[in-house]
Every structure is written in C-alpha cells, then in structure tokens.
Design an enzyme around this catalytic site. Structure first.
Site, PDB file in Angstrom:
ATOM      1  N   LYS A 171       0.797  -1.223   0.000  1.00  0.00           N
ATOM      2  CA  LYS A 171       0.000   0.000   0.000  1.00  0.00           C
ATOM      3  C   LYS A 171       0.831   1.275   0.000  1.00  0.00           C
ATOM      4  CE  LYS A 171      -3.743  -0.272  -0.316  1.00  0.00           C
ATOM      5  NZ  LYS A 171      -4.801  -0.673  -1.287  1.00  0.00           N
TER       6      LYS A 171
ATOM      7  N   SER B 246      -3.029 -12.340   4.261  1.00  0.00           N
ATOM      8  CA  SER B 246      -3.576 -12.142   2.909  1.00  0.00           C
ATOM      9  C   SER B 246      -2.628 -12.731   1.862  1.00  0.00           C
ATOM     10  CB  SER B 246      -3.848 -10.657   2.629  1.00  0.00           C
ATOM     11  OG  SER B 246      -2.651  -9.932   2.488  1.00  0.00           O
TER      12      SER B 246
HETATM   13  N1  PMP Z   1      -3.390  -7.525   1.865  1.00  0.00           N
HETATM   14  C1  PMP Z   1      -3.141  -6.581   2.775  1.00  0.00           C
HETATM   15  C2  PMP Z   1      -2.366  -6.949   3.989  1.00  0.00           C
HETATM   16  C3  PMP Z   1      -3.633  -5.275   2.587  1.00  0.00           C
HETATM   17  O1  PMP Z   1      -3.394  -4.333   3.515  1.00  0.00           O
HETATM   18  C4  PMP Z   1      -4.380  -4.982   1.428  1.00  0.00           C
HETATM   19  C5  PMP Z   1      -4.935  -3.602   1.230  1.00  0.00           C
HETATM   20  N2  PMP Z   1      -6.226  -3.438   1.779  1.00  0.00           N
HETATM   21  C6  PMP Z   1      -4.621  -6.009   0.505  1.00  0.00           C
HETATM   22  C7  PMP Z   1      -4.098  -7.268   0.758  1.00  0.00           C
HETATM   23  C8  PMP Z   1      -5.457  -5.823  -0.722  1.00  0.00           C
HETATM   24  O2  PMP Z   1      -4.912  -4.954  -1.669  1.00  0.00           O
HETATM   25  P1  PMP Z   1      -5.852  -4.036  -2.557  1.00  0.00           P
HETATM   26  O3  PMP Z   1      -6.459  -3.014  -1.633  1.00  0.00           O
HETATM   27  O4  PMP Z   1      -4.966  -3.439  -3.560  1.00  0.00           O
HETATM   28  O5  PMP Z   1      -6.920  -4.905  -3.153  1.00  0.00           O
END
Ligand code: PMP
Length: 302
Positions: free
Chosen positions: A40, A256
């Site tokens: 991010k 994630s």
């Molecule tokens: N994994 C983590 C740890 C995140 O902080 C985020 C951002 N919300 C994401 C995945 C997903 O990324 P995006 O917002 O680009 O879909």
C-alpha cells in the site's frame, strides 16, 4: 534520496519448495520490502502525488482516510516525509502493531466499532469530512483511480520486466482491488492471454486487508470484467498457507499473502506449464499479536 524514493521495485522470490508442480514456475512478489512494509506504500504515494498535482492537497489541509492499516501506514509515512497532518479512521479490530506503527509515524487515530468492520470506518470518515470539508483532503482509496494507476504504472510494469514477459498467471487477494485492477490492466495490454486470478475471503473472515464483496461496500474502482477467475478462501486455508510459507520457504508474510498463495498452489497443480506471480502484500511481523503465528493449531480462536 527520501523514504519516498525507495517505494516499489520489490523483488520476486522464487518459491520452489512450496510449489507442487515442477513444470510451473511460482514467484511471490515481496511487497514487505517497501519502506512502510506493504504494497500500500505504492497506493499511498499515488494518492498523495496526484492530489498535489491537481491542487486538491495543500499544506493547510489534513489528510483524512478510513483504512484498516497498511494504506494508513503508507500515507502516514509519506505525510511525515512531506510535512502534512494526517487523521486515520480504523475499526477497533485492527492489530495492535498496526496502530502502534501509525502512532509512531505521528498519525492521529480515530477508532470505529469493531463489529462494523471496514465499512464502519468508511462511514465515520465520511461523516467527519462532511462536517468540515474545508479542513480535509480525503484520498478515498476505494473509489480513487490513482490507486489503480499506482499498480498499472509500477507493480504491473515490474512484473513484466522481472519475468522477462513470461508471466502467464497473476494471483492477488482483493481489498480495495487497486492492486489487481491496475496489474490486470497492465498485463492484459502487454499480453491478453495472461490470466488474472482474484482471491476473495468468505463472509465473516479474519483475513486483514481483504474484503468479501457481498458483505461489504463494493469499491468503485472494482471492475469484475478485469478478472478471468475469482476464488474464495477461508481463514484456515489462508492461515495454514501463511505458516507454510514461513516454515517451508522462510518467507514470513501476513495472512492475505497466504490467502492468495493458497489459490496459486491450487492453480499450479492444475497447469501443464506456466509462470505464476502471486502478490505477497506485507510481512508477518505485523500480525504477531493475532492467532496467525500463535499456535500450530489452525483452529484456535482469535
Ligand atoms: N493484503 C493486505 C495486507 C492489505 O493491507 C491490502 C490492502 N487493503 C490487501 C491485501 C489488498 O490490496 P488491494 O487493496 O490493492 O486490493
């Protein structure tokens, strides 16, 4: 050089030990190498940079954003580096490490009810903004195309270069969907045969950073036609694969990453050949206070 200049250009890690299929090459794009510790940072930089260029963000304004953490850390880091004030709204369920990092970077935190999750934080941030819009600049990462452009111009471009154009599949978890939307656009322009695989958590999940689209506000930047396939993961699958990445590859990442990798491993085992790139959004140390690494039992409560 400033901290801003070292955002992006993250390494691709080859993951042969966890890869079930020797005819497939599996890479993890290690976004934990960014200075704020996550993917991010890229989004935060584009949100701020484009707002400055458009004159929406000036030094008298306070940056205000609902964020479950990583975007907040990126924004707080860049705000500190550039001399802006910043207020972040986040649900009480966000891990204590993330809050501490934000406070260390000088951000002011406003905590929304845990049971209302990310959507509660979004609603509260909009309320604060509407009470005094002249005081704030709200980047609104869920609806702001700068989030998509960040990944179109950097993440997607890097993946093509780092694989010498040989990438066949891209797998990413979906939160704001900025990563997958931007990378999809870039990769499809380069070669429309590249498959884009979106990973979504089941309702009621505990995978920080991801969103289940049916139970949450759907981000305006999300365009499902940019995905070729969409799969669901549950907490156990995500957490187990995250632990496997640490133990079998020495790649210590957040849940994630495990969610996306769980689907990537399934895809790898089904393919005759291919080059799969999986986004690993952040590092594991951000989750030490959660159940992720607390026990070898994947069924332990939070
Ligand atoms: N994994 C983590 C740890 C995140 O902080 C985020 C951002 N919300 C994401 C995945 C997903 O990324 P995006 O917002 O680009 O879909």
């Amino acid at each position: 050089m400033s901290v801003i200049d070292i955002i992006g250009n993250t390494p691709l890690i080859r993951l042969d030990r966890i890869n079930p299929n020797p005819r497939v090459i599996l890479y993890g794009k290690f976004e934990g190498a960014n200075p704020g510790g996550s993917v991010k940072d890229r989004t935060a930089l584009y949100l701020i940079k484009e707002a400055e260029e458009k004159g929406l963000l000036t030094k008298d304004k306070i940056i205000l954003e609902p964020t479950s953490g990583n975007t907040g850390i990126g924004l707080a880091m860049i705000a500190a580096a550039k001399g802006y004030r910043i207020k972040l709204v986040m649900p009480a369920c966000v891990s204590v490490e993330r809050r501490r990092v934000l406070e260390a970077l000088g951000a002011e935190l406003i905590i929304s009810p845990a049971e209302e999750s990310t959507d509660g934080a979004i609603r509260l941030a909009h309320q604060i903004y509407e009470d005094a819009p002249e005081l704030y600049f709200m980047p609104n990462q869920f609806d702001n195309e700068a989030n998509v452009r960040a990944h179109y111009e950097t993440t997607g471009k890097e993946i093509i270069e780092q694989t010498n154009g040989e990438v066949t599949h891209f797998v990413a978890g979906m939160g704001t969907t900025g990563t997958i939307m931007g990378v999809s656009k870039r990769l499809k322009e380069f070669n429309s045969n590249i498959k884009i695989v979106g990973v979504e958590p089941v309702p009621g999940h505990r995978i920080q950073g991801l969103k289940n689209m049916s139970e949450a506000i759907v981000p305006k930047i999300f365009d499902p036609s940019r995905l070729d396939e969409r799969f669901f993961v549950n907490d156990e699958e995500a957490f187990d694969t995250t632990r496997k990445l640490a133990i079998r590859e020495g790649v210590f990442v957040g849940m994630s990453s495990g969610a996306a990798m769980h689907i990537a491993l399934k895809k790898a085992s089904e393919l005759r050949s291919g080059v799969i790139v999986v986004i690993l959004p952040d590092r594991g140390d951000r989750y030490l206070s959660t159940s992720l690494f607390a026990s070898i039992c994947s069924k332990c409560p939070p």
